[in-house]
Design a protein around this motif. Structure first.
Motif, mmCIF file in Angstrom:
data_model
loop_
_atom_site.group_PDB
_atom_site.id
_atom_site.type_symbol
_atom_site.label_atom_id
_atom_site.label_comp_id
_atom_site.label_asym_id
_atom_site.label_seq_id
_atom_site.Cartn_x
_atom_site.Cartn_y
_atom_site.Cartn_z
ATOM 1 N N ARG A 96 0.839 -1.198 0.000
ATOM 2 C CA ARG A 96 0.000 0.000 0.000
ATOM 3 C C ARG A 96 0.870 1.243 0.000
ATOM 4 O O ARG A 96 2.069 1.193 0.307
ATOM 5 C CB ARG A 96 -0.928 0.020 1.218
ATOM 6 C CG ARG A 96 -0.243 0.263 2.552
ATOM 7 C CD ARG A 96 -1.229 0.190 3.700
ATOM 8 N NE ARG A 96 -0.586 0.452 4.986
ATOM 9 C CZ ARG A 96 -0.523 1.658 5.572
ATOM 10 N NH1 ARG A 96 -1.072 2.720 4.971
ATOM 11 N NH2 ARG A 96 0.076 1.815 6.741
ATOM 12 N N LYS A 97 0.236 2.365 -0.338
ATOM 13 C CA LYS A 97 0.904 3.658 -0.344
ATOM 14 C C LYS A 97 0.351 4.499 0.793
ATOM 15 O O LYS A 97 -0.864 4.557 1.005
ATOM 16 C CB LYS A 97 0.670 4.356 -1.683
ATOM 17 C CG LYS A 97 1.360 5.704 -1.824
ATOM 18 C CD LYS A 97 1.068 6.299 -3.201
ATOM 19 C CE LYS A 97 1.755 7.649 -3.381
ATOM 20 N NZ LYS A 97 1.466 8.236 -4.712
ATOM 21 N N LEU A 98 1.244 5.166 1.525
ATOM 22 C CA LEU A 98 0.795 6.017 2.624
ATOM 23 C C LEU A 98 0.016 7.216 2.093
ATOM 24 O O LEU A 98 0.279 7.705 0.982
ATOM 25 C CB LEU A 98 1.993 6.499 3.445
ATOM 26 C CG LEU A 98 2.794 5.422 4.193
ATOM 27 C CD1 LEU A 98 3.877 6.079 5.050
ATOM 28 C CD2 LEU A 98 1.881 4.566 5.064
ATOM 29 N N ASP A 99 -0.924 7.682 2.886
ATOM 30 C CA ASP A 99 -1.787 8.793 2.469
ATOM 31 C C ASP A 99 -1.243 10.164 2.867
ATOM 32 O O ASP A 99 -1.970 11.154 2.815
ATOM 33 C CB ASP A 99 -3.184 8.619 3.090
ATOM 34 C CG ASP A 99 -3.857 7.345 2.605
ATOM 35 O OD1 ASP A 99 -3.573 6.929 1.463
ATOM 36 O OD2 ASP A 99 -4.657 6.764 3.367
ATOM 37 N N ASP A 100 0.021 10.224 3.287
ATOM 38 C CA ASP A 100 0.563 11.503 3.764
ATOM 39 C C ASP A 100 1.158 12.356 2.650
ATOM 40 O O ASP A 100 1.719 13.424 2.903
ATOM 41 C CB ASP A 100 1.627 11.247 4.837
ATOM 42 C CG ASP A 100 2.771 10.379 4.331
ATOM 43 O OD1 ASP A 100 2.737 9.982 3.138
ATOM 44 O OD2 ASP A 100 3.697 10.089 5.113
ATOM 45 N N GLY A 101 1.067 11.873 1.397
ATOM 46 C CA GLY A 101 1.580 12.655 0.276
ATOM 47 C C GLY A 101 3.072 12.536 0.064
ATOM 48 O O GLY A 101 3.627 13.190 -0.827
ATOM 49 N N SER A 102 3.748 11.706 0.845
ATOM 50 C CA SER A 102 5.202 11.573 0.724
ATOM 51 C C SER A 102 5.617 10.614 -0.381
ATOM 52 O O SER A 102 6.779 10.582 -0.783
ATOM 53 C CB SER A 102 5.786 11.089 2.050
ATOM 54 O OG SER A 102 5.300 9.789 2.364
ATOM 55 N N GLY A 103 4.680 9.803 -0.844
ATOM 56 C CA GLY A 103 5.007 8.806 -1.864
ATOM 57 C C GLY A 103 5.581 7.532 -1.283
ATOM 58 O O GLY A 103 6.018 6.652 -2.025
#
Length: 330
Positions: free
Chosen positions: A141-148
């Motif tokens: 999964r990809k984190l939702d904090d916008g860091s990529g």
């Protein structure tokens, strides 16, 4: 400072603490564990409930200088094996069979930070003992904090040689079947999409098909064999040649004489060879009437008919052979 800010700082602190504790991990810190299973439990390589634990396998473009975490499980077990004087090597290559989402599997397979840390590894210790550990990805999964930042959940498990053989043989077989099924499904979806038509197109197509069914099939022209029509000159020459050939060979004399008679009956035809074929055919007929008993016996006065033919050739065509034959008959 509000509550949200406090939570954010706390989360960052926990993440940094995790990185620090992992970085300080070395062979000396694990040599006192009695088994690799104890190491897995005490160092929280899996989640608290024993299930897969998430590790960062890509920090994103803005944090590319940070150390990748997805190689830590293998690093832990490799360090423990080294502390026991053992050799740590790959036994079975992972097919990522526990990753159910095919797109996740495809994405993970493009990262060396994942591929280099998964599979079944065997350690043979200096004391002769050996053990096998399986490190398998479960999800991504990809984190939702916008860091990529992207995370992979890894399941680390000690296995017997038999269990490892059974799991990876079955996993590879299932993975091949799933890949084939996915390919077929994708192709089917493409074909379905390409074949999708509007109701109007269906109606028009149906009408065209109906017209095709009711349209009478045109009759095909009957193919006839091409017959080459011979000219009279060609027919006369053919009969004459056949007569000379058969008569000279002594075979089919009656047929030869009949052919000579047919050629002579054509008369003098136009053409450079017309006169010659006609006169020579007459000479053959005269010969048949005087020298071929099987043919001459069919006529009441064969000699008189031969003389008549020879006189025609001698008088009208000044044929030397006819004149000479007349003298012999008289």
């Amino acid at each position: 400072m509000n509550f949200r800010t406090l939570i954010l700082i706390g989360g960052v602190g926990i993440a940094l603490h995790g990185c620090t504790s992992i970085d300080s991990f070395n062979s000396d810190s694990v040599k006192n564990f009695t088994s690799p299973q104890e190491l897995i439990v005490q160092k929280n390589i899996n989640a608290v409930n024993g299930r897969a634990k998430e590790y960062v396998y890509s920090w994103g473009a803005k944090q590319s200088n940070k150390e990748i975490q997805s190689l830590y499980p293998r690093k832990y077990l490799n360090s423990y094996c080294s502390a026991k004087g053992g050799k740590f090597s790959l036994l079975h290559k992972s097919s990522m069979s526990l990753v159910k989402n095919q797109w996740d599997k495809k994405l993970l397979s493009t990262y060396s930070s994942v591929k280099q840390g998964i599979g079944a590894y065997k350690c043979v210790q200096s004391d002769g003992q050996s053990w096998i550990v399986s490190i398998e990805p479960v999800s991504e999964r990809k984190l939702d904090d916008g860091s990529g930042t992207r995370m992979v959940a890894l399941q680390t498990k000690i296995m017997t040689a038999g269990d490892a053989q059974k799991f990876y043989s079955s996993a590879n077989s299932s993975n091949n079947s799933a890949a084939k099924k996915t390919t077929v499904n994708n192709q089917t979806a493409k074909n379905t999409a390409s074949k999708a038509v509007t109701p109007k197109e269906v109606e028009v197509k149906k009408e065209v098909e109906t017209k095709k069914e009711t349209k009478p099939t045109p009759e095909l022209p009957v193919k006839r064999s091409v017959q080459v029509v011979e000219t009279p000159q060609q027919q006369q020459l053919k009969y004459y040649v056949a007569a000379r050939r058969d008569l000279n060979s002594g075979k089919n004399q009656i047929a030869a004489c009949n052919n000579a008679q047919r050629a002579y009956n054509y008369g003098k035809l136009q053409g450079t060879e017309g006169t010659k074929v006609y006169t020579e055919s007459g000479m053959v007929v005269a010969r048949c009437l005087t020298s071929v008993p099987s043919y001459s016996s069919r006529f009441a006065n064969s000699k008189a008919q031969a003389v008549k033919i020879l006189q025609n050739l001698a008088n009208n065509y000044n044929h030397a052979g006819a004149k000479n034959m007349l003298r012999q008959i008289k």
